[in-house]
Design a protein around this motif. Sequence first.
Motif, mmCIF file in Angstrom:
data_model
loop_
_atom_site.group_PDB
_atom_site.id
_atom_site.type_symbol
_atom_site.label_atom_id
_atom_site.label_comp_id
_atom_site.label_asym_id
_atom_site.label_seq_id
_atom_site.Cartn_x
_atom_site.Cartn_y
_atom_site.Cartn_z
ATOM 1 N N VAL A 157 -7.644 6.690 -5.671
ATOM 2 C CA VAL A 157 -8.879 6.677 -4.887
ATOM 3 C C VAL A 157 -8.531 6.775 -3.405
ATOM 4 O O VAL A 157 -7.383 6.586 -3.002
ATOM 5 C CB VAL A 157 -9.733 5.419 -5.169
ATOM 6 N N TYR A 158 -9.533 7.065 -2.582
ATOM 7 C CA TYR A 158 -9.311 7.201 -1.153
ATOM 8 C C TYR A 158 -9.058 5.844 -0.503
ATOM 9 O O TYR A 158 -9.669 4.839 -0.870
ATOM 10 C CB TYR A 158 -10.497 7.885 -0.479
ATOM 11 N N ALA A 159 -8.175 5.841 0.471
ATOM 12 C CA ALA A 159 -7.833 4.624 1.196
ATOM 13 C C ALA A 159 -8.948 4.236 2.148
ATOM 14 O O ALA A 159 -9.653 5.090 2.689
ATOM 15 C CB ALA A 159 -6.544 4.833 1.979
ATOM 16 N N SER A 160 -9.072 2.944 2.369
ATOM 17 C CA SER A 160 -9.976 2.418 3.386
ATOM 18 C C SER A 160 -9.129 1.714 4.442
ATOM 19 O O SER A 160 -7.957 1.384 4.205
ATOM 20 C CB SER A 160 -10.963 1.428 2.773
ATOM 21 N N LEU A 161 -9.720 1.458 5.587
ATOM 22 C CA LEU A 161 -9.009 0.697 6.610
ATOM 23 C C LEU A 161 -8.718 -0.716 6.122
ATOM 24 O O LEU A 161 -7.714 -1.315 6.513
ATOM 25 C CB LEU A 161 -9.807 0.673 7.913
ATOM 26 N N ASP A 162 -9.564 -1.245 5.229
ATOM 27 C CA ASP A 162 -9.310 -2.572 4.664
ATOM 28 C C ASP A 162 -8.058 -2.582 3.794
ATOM 29 O O ASP A 162 -7.311 -3.561 3.788
ATOM 30 C CB ASP A 162 -10.512 -3.054 3.854
ATOM 31 N N ASP A 163 -7.825 -1.474 3.042
ATOM 32 C CA ASP A 163 -6.586 -1.368 2.262
ATOM 33 C C ASP A 163 -5.378 -1.503 3.178
ATOM 34 O O ASP A 163 -4.403 -2.177 2.861
ATOM 35 C CB ASP A 163 -6.501 -0.010 1.550
ATOM 36 N N LEU A 164 -5.458 -0.836 4.319
ATOM 37 C CA LEU A 164 -4.352 -0.839 5.267
ATOM 38 C C LEU A 164 -4.212 -2.201 5.947
ATOM 39 O O LEU A 164 -3.107 -2.755 6.020
ATOM 40 C CB LEU A 164 -4.578 0.268 6.305
ATOM 41 N N ALA A 165 -5.315 -2.755 6.393
ATOM 42 C CA ALA A 165 -5.274 -4.044 7.089
ATOM 43 C C ALA A 165 -4.765 -5.167 6.192
ATOM 44 O O ALA A 165 -4.075 -6.078 6.657
ATOM 45 C CB ALA A 165 -6.662 -4.398 7.620
ATOM 46 N N GLY A 166 -5.077 -5.104 4.899
ATOM 47 C CA GLY A 166 -4.735 -6.194 3.998
ATOM 48 C C GLY A 166 -3.382 -6.102 3.334
ATOM 49 O O GLY A 166 -2.980 -7.020 2.621
ATOM 50 N N CYS A 167 -2.657 -5.019 3.562
ATOM 51 C CA CYS A 167 -1.382 -4.841 2.848
ATOM 52 C C CYS A 167 -0.294 -5.748 3.412
ATOM 53 O O CYS A 167 -0.317 -6.138 4.575
ATOM 54 C CB CYS A 167 -0.946 -3.378 2.892
ATOM 55 N N ALA A 168 0.673 -6.056 2.540
ATOM 56 C CA ALA A 168 1.860 -6.793 2.970
ATOM 57 C C ALA A 168 2.919 -5.839 3.496
ATOM 58 O O ALA A 168 3.801 -6.232 4.260
ATOM 59 C CB ALA A 168 2.426 -7.599 1.804
ATOM 60 N N GLY B 153 8.439 -7.374 -8.034
ATOM 61 C CA GLY B 153 7.467 -8.402 -8.356
ATOM 62 C C GLY B 153 6.218 -8.400 -7.502
ATOM 63 O O GLY B 153 5.430 -9.351 -7.556
ATOM 64 N N LEU B 154 6.010 -7.347 -6.727
ATOM 65 C CA LEU B 154 4.774 -7.225 -5.955
ATOM 66 C C LEU B 154 3.899 -6.139 -6.569
ATOM 67 O O LEU B 154 4.397 -5.241 -7.248
ATOM 68 C CB LEU B 154 5.057 -6.861 -4.492
ATOM 69 N N ALA B 155 2.617 -6.220 -6.307
ATOM 70 C CA ALA B 155 1.693 -5.181 -6.770
ATOM 71 C C ALA B 155 1.775 -3.982 -5.837
ATOM 72 O O ALA B 155 1.976 -4.130 -4.635
ATOM 73 C CB ALA B 155 0.272 -5.729 -6.797
ATOM 74 N N ALA B 156 1.621 -2.795 -6.401
ATOM 75 C CA ALA B 156 1.545 -1.571 -5.613
ATOM 76 C C ALA B 156 0.120 -1.045 -5.694
ATOM 77 O O ALA B 156 -0.453 -0.964 -6.777
ATOM 78 C CB ALA B 156 2.525 -0.531 -6.141
ATOM 79 N N ARG B 157 -0.449 -0.709 -4.553
ATOM 80 C CA ARG B 157 -1.802 -0.157 -4.506
ATOM 81 C C ARG B 157 -1.693 1.306 -4.061
ATOM 82 O O ARG B 157 -1.411 1.580 -2.888
ATOM 83 C CB ARG B 157 -2.667 -0.961 -3.541
ATOM 84 N N LEU B 158 -1.895 2.235 -4.993
ATOM 85 C CA LEU B 158 -1.827 3.668 -4.688
ATOM 86 C C LEU B 158 -3.152 4.131 -4.113
ATOM 87 O O LEU B 158 -4.209 3.921 -4.711
ATOM 88 C CB LEU B 158 -1.517 4.466 -5.956
ATOM 89 N N ARG B 159 -3.076 4.790 -2.944
ATOM 90 C CA ARG B 159 -4.271 5.324 -2.293
ATOM 91 C C ARG B 159 -3.945 6.674 -1.671
ATOM 92 O O ARG B 159 -2.818 6.913 -1.238
ATOM 93 C CB ARG B 159 -4.783 4.381 -1.190
ATOM 94 N N THR B 160 -4.943 7.548 -1.616
ATOM 95 C CA THR B 160 -4.782 8.852 -1.006
ATOM 96 C C THR B 160 -5.836 9.038 0.075
ATOM 97 O O THR B 160 -6.608 8.120 0.370
ATOM 98 C CB THR B 160 -4.849 9.969 -2.069
ATOM 99 N N VAL B 161 -5.837 10.212 0.683
ATOM 100 C CA VAL B 161 -6.828 10.544 1.703
ATOM 101 C C VAL B 161 -7.436 11.895 1.343
ATOM 102 O O VAL B 161 -6.776 12.729 0.721
ATOM 103 C CB VAL B 161 -6.215 10.586 3.124
ATOM 104 N N LEU C 45 0.844 -1.184 0.000
ATOM 105 C CA LEU C 45 0.000 0.000 0.000
ATOM 106 C C LEU C 45 0.886 1.243 0.000
ATOM 107 O O LEU C 45 1.705 1.417 0.902
ATOM 108 C CB LEU C 45 -0.913 -0.004 1.225
ATOM 109 N N VAL C 46 0.740 2.061 -1.028
ATOM 110 C CA VAL C 46 1.448 3.347 -1.097
ATOM 111 C C VAL C 46 0.396 4.409 -0.795
ATOM 112 O O VAL C 46 -0.393 4.788 -1.657
ATOM 113 C CB VAL C 46 2.114 3.566 -2.466
ATOM 114 N N LEU C 47 0.367 4.832 0.446
ATOM 115 C CA LEU C 47 -0.671 5.703 0.975
ATOM 116 C C LEU C 47 -0.104 7.100 1.174
ATOM 117 O O LEU C 47 0.913 7.258 1.859
ATOM 118 C CB LEU C 47 -1.175 5.139 2.301
ATOM 119 N N TYR C 48 -0.746 8.109 0.600
ATOM 120 C CA TYR C 48 -0.164 9.446 0.650
ATOM 121 C C TYR C 48 -1.241 10.526 0.609
ATOM 122 O O TYR C 48 -2.379 10.286 0.226
ATOM 123 C CB TYR C 48 0.792 9.650 -0.533
#
Length: 199
Positions: free
Chosen positions: A60-71, A32-40, A7-10
């Motif tokens: 798109v805006y981040a959810s707590l699920d984005d954060l909980a599920g990240c590696a 080799g991992l996926a990056a999930r870009l999210r903002t607030v 999760l790349v959260l910014y």
Amino acid sequence: MSEPYVLVLYYSRHGATAEMARQIARGVEQAGLAARLRTVPAVSADCEASAPEVPNEGAVYASLDDLAGCAALALGSPTRFGNMAAPLKYFLDGTSNLWLTGALVNKPAAVFTSTASLHGGQESTLLSMLLPLLHHGMLITGLPYSEQALLDTRGGGTPYGASHHAGADGKRALDEHEIALCRALGLRLANTAKTLGGH
């Protein structure tokens, strides 16, 4: 089970931090991992104001699920008086349930920032951003001096995380060293996640 992602959260006001996020994502994908870009969303002084559920542009805006599920997590913010911007702090202040359940314990994390002036609080912002991550039990990854760009930079770049000197008007583009350090941070974060079993 879904594929692991970093999760790349910014939060980004003028686009520099968003560009750093994209460069960090490239480093993550290089590993080799996926990056999930999210903002607030921005924080409004008007208690009646509300942002649209999906931003007009950008991530798109981040959810707590984005954060909980990240590696792993890369957390970015422009500097505001030597600290992270209020919108990102507001989001993090809402993560108590993740803290209570230990959802982020032992996941690697890194931080990044952008400032208007060269010595405008980059290091204090990065260090302050680490505090909530340490409370969540995350494992901090910085930038080692084996990264030559950390020694060669004339702009941003710290061992605490990637940084960028955007200039007084916010329009100075990331230079070659800042780009290299953003990508190196993403690569290191993703490789650490893979080593720890987040693959």
